[in-house]
Design an enzyme around this catalytic site. Structure first.
Site, PDB file in Angstrom:
ATOM      1  N   ARG A 176       0.842  -1.196   0.000  1.00  0.00           N
ATOM      2  CA  ARG A 176       0.000   0.000   0.000  1.00  0.00           C
ATOM      3  C   ARG A 176       0.879   1.250   0.000  1.00  0.00           C
ATOM      4  O   ARG A 176       1.991   1.248   0.515  1.00  0.00           O
ATOM      5  CB  ARG A 176      -0.917   0.013   1.234  1.00  0.00           C
ATOM      6  CG  ARG A 176      -2.087  -0.970   1.135  1.00  0.00           C
ATOM      7  CD  ARG A 176      -2.983  -0.882   2.359  1.00  0.00           C
ATOM      8  NE  ARG A 176      -2.319  -1.318   3.558  1.00  0.00           N
ATOM      9  CZ  ARG A 176      -1.775  -0.538   4.467  1.00  0.00           C
ATOM     10  NH1 ARG A 176      -1.858   0.778   4.365  1.00  0.00           N
ATOM     11  NH2 ARG A 176      -1.170  -1.036   5.510  1.00  0.00           N
ATOM     12  N   TYR A 214      -1.493  -3.628  -6.908  1.00  0.00           N
ATOM     13  CA  TYR A 214      -1.215  -4.428  -5.727  1.00  0.00           C
ATOM     14  C   TYR A 214      -2.279  -4.330  -4.641  1.00  0.00           C
ATOM     15  O   TYR A 214      -2.716  -3.230  -4.295  1.00  0.00           O
ATOM     16  CB  TYR A 214       0.136  -4.019  -5.109  1.00  0.00           C
ATOM     17  CG  TYR A 214       0.708  -5.135  -4.267  1.00  0.00           C
ATOM     18  CD1 TYR A 214       1.492  -6.118  -4.860  1.00  0.00           C
ATOM     19  CD2 TYR A 214       0.431  -5.234  -2.916  1.00  0.00           C
ATOM     20  CE1 TYR A 214       1.981  -7.169  -4.116  1.00  0.00           C
ATOM     21  CE2 TYR A 214       0.922  -6.285  -2.164  1.00  0.00           C
ATOM     22  CZ  TYR A 214       1.702  -7.251  -2.774  1.00  0.00           C
ATOM     23  OH  TYR A 214       2.183  -8.296  -2.032  1.00  0.00           O
ATOM     24  N   LYS A 264      -9.658  -2.564   1.553  1.00  0.00           N
ATOM     25  CA  LYS A 264      -9.423  -1.415   2.426  1.00  0.00           C
ATOM     26  C   LYS A 264     -10.191  -0.178   1.953  1.00  0.00           C
ATOM     27  O   LYS A 264     -10.717   0.596   2.761  1.00  0.00           O
ATOM     28  CB  LYS A 264      -7.914  -1.117   2.530  1.00  0.00           C
ATOM     29  CG  LYS A 264      -7.108  -2.265   3.179  1.00  0.00           C
ATOM     30  CD  LYS A 264      -7.677  -2.625   4.499  1.00  0.00           C
ATOM     31  CE  LYS A 264      -7.074  -3.750   5.305  1.00  0.00           C
ATOM     32  NZ  LYS A 264      -5.808  -4.326   5.139  1.00  0.00           N
ATOM     33  N   HIS A 282     -10.675  -2.629  11.333  1.00  0.00           N
ATOM     34  CA  HIS A 282      -9.563  -3.467  10.858  1.00  0.00           C
ATOM     35  C   HIS A 282      -9.341  -4.603  11.863  1.00  0.00           C
ATOM     36  O   HIS A 282      -8.361  -4.612  12.598  1.00  0.00           O
ATOM     37  CB  HIS A 282      -8.314  -2.584  10.725  1.00  0.00           C
ATOM     38  CG  HIS A 282      -7.165  -3.217  10.003  1.00  0.00           C
ATOM     39  ND1 HIS A 282      -5.866  -2.794  10.181  1.00  0.00           N
ATOM     40  CD2 HIS A 282      -7.105  -4.228   9.092  1.00  0.00           C
ATOM     41  CE1 HIS A 282      -5.048  -3.502   9.414  1.00  0.00           C
ATOM     42  NE2 HIS A 282      -5.775  -4.393   8.752  1.00  0.00           N
ATOM     43  N   SER A 326      -1.419  -3.575  10.349  1.00  0.00           N
ATOM     44  CA  SER A 326      -1.032  -4.458   9.248  1.00  0.00           C
ATOM     45  C   SER A 326       0.224  -5.249   9.596  1.00  0.00           C
ATOM     46  O   SER A 326       1.181  -4.703  10.149  1.00  0.00           O
ATOM     47  CB  SER A 326      -0.773  -3.624   7.995  1.00  0.00           C
ATOM     48  OG  SER A 326      -1.938  -2.893   7.684  1.00  0.00           O
ATOM     49  N   CYS A 358       0.679  -7.482  11.852  1.00  0.00           N
ATOM     50  CA  CYS A 358       0.909  -7.615  13.294  1.00  0.00           C
ATOM     51  C   CYS A 358       0.138  -8.787  13.902  1.00  0.00           C
ATOM     52  O   CYS A 358      -0.086  -8.826  15.108  1.00  0.00           O
ATOM     53  CB  CYS A 358       0.573  -6.320  14.023  1.00  0.00           C
ATOM     54  SG  CYS A 358       1.746  -5.004  13.647  1.00  0.00           S
ATOM     55  N   ASP A 407      -9.287  -9.967   8.780  1.00  0.00           N
ATOM     56  CA  ASP A 407      -8.782  -8.610   8.499  1.00  0.00           C
ATOM     57  C   ASP A 407      -9.796  -7.501   8.766  1.00  0.00           C
ATOM     58  O   ASP A 407      -9.410  -6.427   9.213  1.00  0.00           O
ATOM     59  CB  ASP A 407      -8.322  -8.532   7.031  1.00  0.00           C
ATOM     60  CG  ASP A 407      -7.380  -7.364   6.754  1.00  0.00           C
ATOM     61  OD1 ASP A 407      -6.406  -7.197   7.522  1.00  0.00           O
ATOM     62  OD2 ASP A 407      -7.628  -6.605   5.798  1.00  0.00           O
ATOM     63  N   ARG A 438       2.190 -12.118  -0.566  1.00  0.00           N
ATOM     64  CA  ARG A 438       0.851 -12.480  -0.071  1.00  0.00           C
ATOM     65  C   ARG A 438       0.322 -13.734  -0.756  1.00  0.00           C
ATOM     66  O   ARG A 438       0.683 -14.047  -1.888  1.00  0.00           O
ATOM     67  CB  ARG A 438      -0.126 -11.327  -0.365  1.00  0.00           C
ATOM     68  CG  ARG A 438       0.235 -10.007   0.322  1.00  0.00           C
ATOM     69  CD  ARG A 438      -0.448  -9.868   1.641  1.00  0.00           C
ATOM     70  NE  ARG A 438       0.064  -8.761   2.448  1.00  0.00           N
ATOM     71  CZ  ARG A 438      -0.519  -8.362   3.580  1.00  0.00           C
ATOM     72  NH1 ARG A 438      -1.598  -8.953   4.022  1.00  0.00           N
ATOM     73  NH2 ARG A 438       0.011  -7.391   4.287  1.00  0.00           N
TER      74      ARG A 438
END
Ligand code: GTP
Ligand code: SPV
Ligand code: MN
Length: 580
Positions: free
Chosen positions: A70, A198, A207, A227, A249, A251, A276, A365
């Site tokens: 991002r 991406y 998001k 989130h 993110s 974590c 998420d 990912r």
């Protein structure tokens, strides 16, 4: 396929007039469509088939090396009044942003196919779900949206019924970082993204829609778009508590949502609802309920192995799209922390050891349907969602934050959420490992002014007397040499167990200035061989460090000026005073 919805028809035709694609395809979300796109991408080289024996129907996509995460500095919230976006967001005036984007879109799909993707965030029959349409010129986006959302005919039918949808326009452009923007217009429920292919920049349901636009809608309509992962913790007696947890993110959300209990807790079970994003609503009885708007996982690959996250490891052995991992000699995907195999090719498609870099990009990912997760909850598709007992906030903090503590009230919990700070990770471009404030793990994702967001959170206490209990955890405390003090992963179950015991008033706790901490013996850790001194420090509150933290946090809160809710300021003063 086409639609009876006039607004959608008009928008598609306007976008086509601007971008001038060679052809237009309405996506139906079918397996046939998915398979055909895979074939097409394999033949043009944008997907590589992986070893069909070890990884059937798995493919590797290598993104442009300058397009791997991002881009927060290029992500804007465009509102009429700048202060509605808040200092927590980059802002651009609506007209300026549209002019900029329309210039970029002008003819950008010449020679390309334009895909129209109707999708639904959340189960198609849920009153809590919301729909959108993404227009894109990227087949990679189409196949990812197929795995990540309920996409196609059913979603379109719902759009026609509801007569409302979020408009997301995306073009990969030339992948030039100088010509890249992710713009949001929450007042018009629309998104414009250009120049990136991406993840969160391009899969607009995630998001952009389910957090930035949805958080704005949620405030207007009285719910929360967060989130957060959602999990069910089933005890040996068959009782299940549902927990929603917000970590920044990279974590640990995916890992916690799929946790496999350690041997000692083998009669416990974790069910995954989401990894998420959570949409949280109060029902008629004042019970907070959560749905996961997504239908798949776009998860961090590095570190995933049979020991850290066996559920994730198993589910990515088939029907999975890998982005930016390395490859072994026999075309198996490879990443740091995989444990076996040897990479010969890195994520840039270069032979290994060329530049000494990792085989897999740190933000590489996997994309996979949630149905492949063995721990996928039978209630994950329930239209009414699941009742939430606890909300957990967490961050990646080498120091300071104890392993777990509990808020004294909802209002204090909002302060704890607002106080989340965490070391930055590879999920966004920029420096990694610097502590930054990341309230509710929403710094990059809240579509409006944080001060208004905290007011909205606080308003829930006036609407229900059975709100979830709020907690804070930190799996990432380290010693001087950088070793983690807490084993984490499956062992985090022990902390979740304490959390549910607190929710049921089954265990007492030690009151401190920052909240309730476990008594030394109340977490079952006998078999972990943790040094008693380490255990002490994991559950201690260093007053001096905390005073400094509260002072810095106070300055941060001050920066929101008059819009900051008085109640939050009051909560802050109470904790600060208790530390003296
Ligand atoms: P996003 O998808 O970016 O939102 O990330 P996420 O919050 O889902 O994070 P994820 O579960 O993918 O974990 C990110 C990284 O943290 C991985 O490299 C994990 O191996 C690591 N990690 C996850 N849980 C733990 C833990 O309990 N302890 C430690 N030390 N590392 C963890
Ligand atoms: C995150 O960065 O929090 C992610 C990955 O979950 S992305 O889809 O790129 O936002
Ligand atoms: Mn995330």
């Amino acid at each position: 396929m086409t639609t009876s919805n006039q607004a959608l028809k008009q928008w598609v035709s306007d976008v086509a007039a601007l971008t001038r694609p060679q052809s237009i395809v309405w996506c139906d979300g079918s397996d046939q469509e998915y398979d055909d796109l895979i074939k097409q991408m394999v033949s043009d080289g944008t997907l590589k088939p992986l070893n069909d024996e070890t990884h059937p129907d798995c493919y590797l996509h290598l993104s442009d090396p300058q397009d791997v995460a991002r881009v927060e500095h290029l992500t804007f919230i465009c509102t009429v009044n700048q202060q509605d976006a808040g200092d927590n967001n980059h802002w651009m005036a609506v007209n300026e942003a549209k002019q900029k984007m329309n210039a970029l879109y002008d003819g950008c799909m010449e020679g390309r196919t334009m895909y129209v993707i109707p999708y639904c965030m959340g189960p198609v029959d849920s009153p809590y779900s919301r729909c959108g349409v993404e227009i894109t010129d990227s087949p990679y986006v189409v196949i990812n949206m197929n795995l990540m959302t309920r996409m196609g005919a059913d979603a379109l039918a719902r759009i026609e019924r509801d007569d409302t949808f979020v408009r997301g326009l995306h073009s990969t452009g030339e992948l030039d970082p100088e010509r890249r923007y992710i713009m949001h217009f929450p007042e018009e429920l629309s998104i414009m993204s250009f120049g990136s292919g991406y993840g969160g920049n391009a899969l607009l349901g995630k998001k952009c829609h389910a957090l930035r636009i949805a958080s704005w809608q949620a405030r207007q309509e009285g719910w929360l778009a967060e989130h957060m992962l959602i999990l069910g913790l089933e005890s040996p007696t068959g009782e299940t508590h549902y927990i929603a947890a917000a970590f920044p993110s990279a974590c640990g959300k995916t890992n916690l949502a799929m946790l496999i209990p350690p041997e000692k807790f083998k009669d416990w079970k974790i069910w995954t609802l989401g990894d998420d994003i959570a949409w949280l609503h109060l029902d008629a009885e004042g019970q907070m309920r959560a749905i996961n708007p997504e239908a798949g996982y776009f998860g961090v690959v590095p570190g995933t192995n049979e020991k850290t996250n066996r559920n994730a490891y198993d589910m990515i052995q088939r029907n999975t799209i890998f982005t930016n991992v390395g490859q072994t000699e026999d075309q198996q995907p490879w990443w740091e922390g995989k444990k076996d195999g040897t990479p010969v090719m890195d994520w840039k498609g270069q032979p290994m050891a060329g530049d000494g870099g990792p085989a897999a990009h740190p933000n590489s990912r996997f994309t996979v349907s949630a149905t492949q997760n063995k721990a996928y909850s039978s209630l994950a598709e329930a239209p009414q969602g699941v009742p939430i007992s606890a909300i957990v906030f967490g961050g990646r903090r080498r120091e300071l934050a104890p392993l777990v503590y509990q808020a004294k009230s909802w209002e204090h919990g909002v302060l704890i959420g607002a106080g989340v700070a965490s070391e930055t990770t590879a999920a966004a471009t920029g420096e990694v490992g610097v502590v930054r404030r990341d309230p509710m793990a929403m710094k990059p994702f809240c579509g409006y002014n944080f001060a208004d967001y905290w007011s909205h959170w606080l308003s829930f206490s006036g609407r229900s007397d059975k709100l979830p209990k709020i907690f804070h955890v930190n799996w990432f405390r380290q010693d001087q040499d950088g070793n983690f003090l807490w084993p984490g992963f499956g062992e985090n179950l022990r902390v979740l167990q304490w959390i549910t015991q607190r929710c049921d008033n089954k265990v007492s706790a030690r009151e401190t200035a920052i909240g309730y901490l476990p008594n030394d013996d109340d977490l079952d850790i006998d078999d972990l061989q943790i040094d008693p001194q380490v255990w002490q420090s994991l559950l201690s509150v260093d007053r001096e460090q905390w005073r400094q933290e509260l002072d810095e946090f106070g300055q941060y809160l001050d920066s929101f000026g008059d819009r900051l809710p008085g109640e939050l300021r009051h909560q802050h003063q109470q904790v600060r005073a208790a530390l003296d």
